[in-house]
Write a protein that holds these residues in place. Sequence first.
Motif, PDB file in Angstrom:
ATOM      1  N   ALA A  35      11.121  -1.807   3.416  1.00  0.00           N
ATOM      2  CA  ALA A  35      10.326  -1.502   4.666  1.00  0.00           C
ATOM      3  C   ALA A  35       9.153  -0.535   4.708  1.00  0.00           C
ATOM      4  N   ASP A  36       8.256  -0.609   5.926  1.00  0.00           N
ATOM      5  CA  ASP A  36       7.468   0.701   5.512  1.00  0.00           C
ATOM      6  C   ASP A  36       8.096   1.861   5.885  1.00  0.00           C
ATOM      7  N   GLY A  37       8.242   3.132   4.989  1.00  0.00           N
ATOM      8  CA  GLY A  37       8.310   4.667   5.302  1.00  0.00           C
ATOM      9  C   GLY A  37       8.978   4.063   4.347  1.00  0.00           C
ATOM     10  N   VAL A  74      -2.772  11.284  -2.851  1.00  0.00           N
ATOM     11  CA  VAL A  74      -3.085   9.827  -3.220  1.00  0.00           C
ATOM     12  C   VAL A  74      -2.517   9.472  -1.504  1.00  0.00           C
ATOM     13  N   ARG A  75      -3.322   8.382  -0.824  1.00  0.00           N
ATOM     14  CA  ARG A  75      -2.754   7.817   0.683  1.00  0.00           C
ATOM     15  C   ARG A  75      -4.058   6.596   0.707  1.00  0.00           C
ATOM     16  N   ASP A  76      -2.866   5.716   0.851  1.00  0.00           N
ATOM     17  CA  ASP A  76      -3.066   4.031   0.845  1.00  0.00           C
ATOM     18  C   ASP A  76      -3.532   3.378  -0.308  1.00  0.00           C
ATOM     19  N   HIS A  77      -3.046   3.898  -0.846  1.00  0.00           N
ATOM     20  CA  HIS A  77      -3.464   2.866  -2.323  1.00  0.00           C
ATOM     21  C   HIS A  77      -2.529   1.406  -2.875  1.00  0.00           C
ATOM     22  N   ARG A  78      -3.975   1.184  -2.319  1.00  0.00           N
ATOM     23  CA  ARG A  78      -3.829  -0.600  -2.898  1.00  0.00           C
ATOM     24  C   ARG A  78      -3.944  -1.202  -3.596  1.00  0.00           C
ATOM     25  N   TRP A  79      -3.419  -2.366  -4.864  1.00  0.00           N
ATOM     26  CA  TRP A  79      -2.025  -2.293  -3.895  1.00  0.00           C
ATOM     27  C   TRP A  79      -1.055  -2.352  -5.524  1.00  0.00           C
ATOM     28  N   SER A 131       3.459   2.428   2.805  1.00  0.00           N
ATOM     29  CA  SER A 131       2.585   2.568   3.694  1.00  0.00           C
ATOM     30  C   SER A 131       2.451   1.596   4.844  1.00  0.00           C
ATOM     31  N   SER A 132       2.153   0.350   3.831  1.00  0.00           N
ATOM     32  CA  SER A 132       2.443  -1.678   5.272  1.00  0.00           C
ATOM     33  C   SER A 132       2.859  -2.308   3.352  1.00  0.00           C
ATOM     34  N   SER A 133       2.848  -3.393   3.912  1.00  0.00           N
ATOM     35  CA  SER A 133       3.301  -4.244   3.107  1.00  0.00           C
ATOM     36  C   SER A 133       2.489  -5.397   3.354  1.00  0.00           C
ATOM     37  N   THR A 134       2.587  -6.879   2.335  1.00  0.00           N
ATOM     38  CA  THR A 134       2.237  -7.721   3.031  1.00  0.00           C
ATOM     39  C   THR A 134       2.770  -8.836   1.918  1.00  0.00           C
ATOM     40  N   ASP A 135       3.011 -10.149   1.814  1.00  0.00           N
ATOM     41  CA  ASP A 135       3.470 -11.050   1.393  1.00  0.00           C
ATOM     42  C   ASP A 135       2.016 -11.945   1.683  1.00  0.00           C
ATOM     43  N   GLU A 136       1.246 -12.329   1.300  1.00  0.00           N
ATOM     44  CA  GLU A 136       0.189 -12.805   0.824  1.00  0.00           C
ATOM     45  C   GLU A 136       0.433 -13.030  -0.278  1.00  0.00           C
ATOM     46  N   THR A 137      -0.471 -14.350  -0.459  1.00  0.00           N
ATOM     47  CA  THR A 137      -0.914 -14.537  -2.578  1.00  0.00           C
ATOM     48  C   THR A 137      -1.439 -13.104  -3.232  1.00  0.00           C
ATOM     49  N   ALA A 152       0.480  -1.263  -0.038  1.00  0.00           N
ATOM     50  CA  ALA A 152      -0.332  -0.307  -0.452  1.00  0.00           C
ATOM     51  C   ALA A 152       0.514   1.276   0.379  1.00  0.00           C
ATOM     52  N   ILE A 153       0.652   2.392  -0.221  1.00  0.00           N
ATOM     53  CA  ILE A 153       1.767   3.362  -0.869  1.00  0.00           C
ATOM     54  C   ILE A 153       0.388   4.290  -1.011  1.00  0.00           C
ATOM     55  N   ASP A 154       2.119   5.949  -0.158  1.00  0.00           N
ATOM     56  CA  ASP A 154       0.897   6.647  -0.244  1.00  0.00           C
ATOM     57  C   ASP A 154       1.304   8.728  -1.611  1.00  0.00           C
ATOM     58  N   TYR A 155       1.340   8.559  -3.000  1.00  0.00           N
ATOM     59  CA  TYR A 155       2.187   9.117  -3.595  1.00  0.00           C
ATOM     60  C   TYR A 155       1.552   9.950  -4.236  1.00  0.00           C
ATOM     61  N   THR A 156       1.816  11.413  -5.093  1.00  0.00           N
ATOM     62  CA  THR A 156       1.464  12.268  -5.680  1.00  0.00           C
ATOM     63  C   THR A 156       1.179  11.981  -7.052  1.00  0.00           C
ATOM     64  N   PRO A 157       0.219  12.253  -7.290  1.00  0.00           N
ATOM     65  CA  PRO A 157      -0.125  11.677  -9.506  1.00  0.00           C
ATOM     66  C   PRO A 157       0.599  13.024  -9.808  1.00  0.00           C
ATOM     67  N   THR A 158       1.448  12.274 -10.752  1.00  0.00           N
ATOM     68  CA  THR A 158       1.583  13.034 -11.714  1.00  0.00           C
ATOM     69  C   THR A 158       1.533  14.343 -12.312  1.00  0.00           C
TER      70      THR A 158
END
Length: 194
Positions: free
Chosen positions: A137-139, A117-122, A160-166, A105-111
Amino acid sequence: AAALTLNACSTGTDEQASPTTQTDENEMHSGHGEGEMKDGEMHAGMNLGDMKHPADGGPVPAGMTEATDPKYSVGNEVTLSTDHMEGMQGAKATIVGAYATYVYAIDYTPTTGGDPVRDHRWVVQEEIADAGSERLADGASVTVNADHVEGMDGGAATVSSSTDETVYVVDYEAGGMKMTNHKWVTESEIQPAA
């Protein structure tokens, strides 16, 4: 080509107040209904905000590793239990692909401008420039090499966060519109078809 327009592909869970210049994805999805669809977009795209999301997500990035024993196999009918996009929650879907990778999940600024945008998944490891093979790492500050929505590709982002789920690619229908090769949905965001 017609495109699906939306503010982001995710609903964040961050309940903290944010500056007025930032847009929490919970707020982004409110008030956007089928009534805002343009006639020509009904089956090829939705108007959900300022960013365009293609009705067909296209192929997965090069170098993706297929999951060896996913809970859901290609062709399985499932029910989505997430709301990355309006109409996704509870939608019936078909699994198109299952992959083993790190998912962020990421926070990004559109080009293209506009509010961050906060917490865009995935996004997946393979969609981050120079990500290497280790989990970020987070951050971590990264550059996104994905075009899930207009203004994402080449954008600066923060993990902002991550997972190793399928993680899965799915086809589904919502609001009378078919989405194909939608990327991405994690295993915990999918339930067996009812």
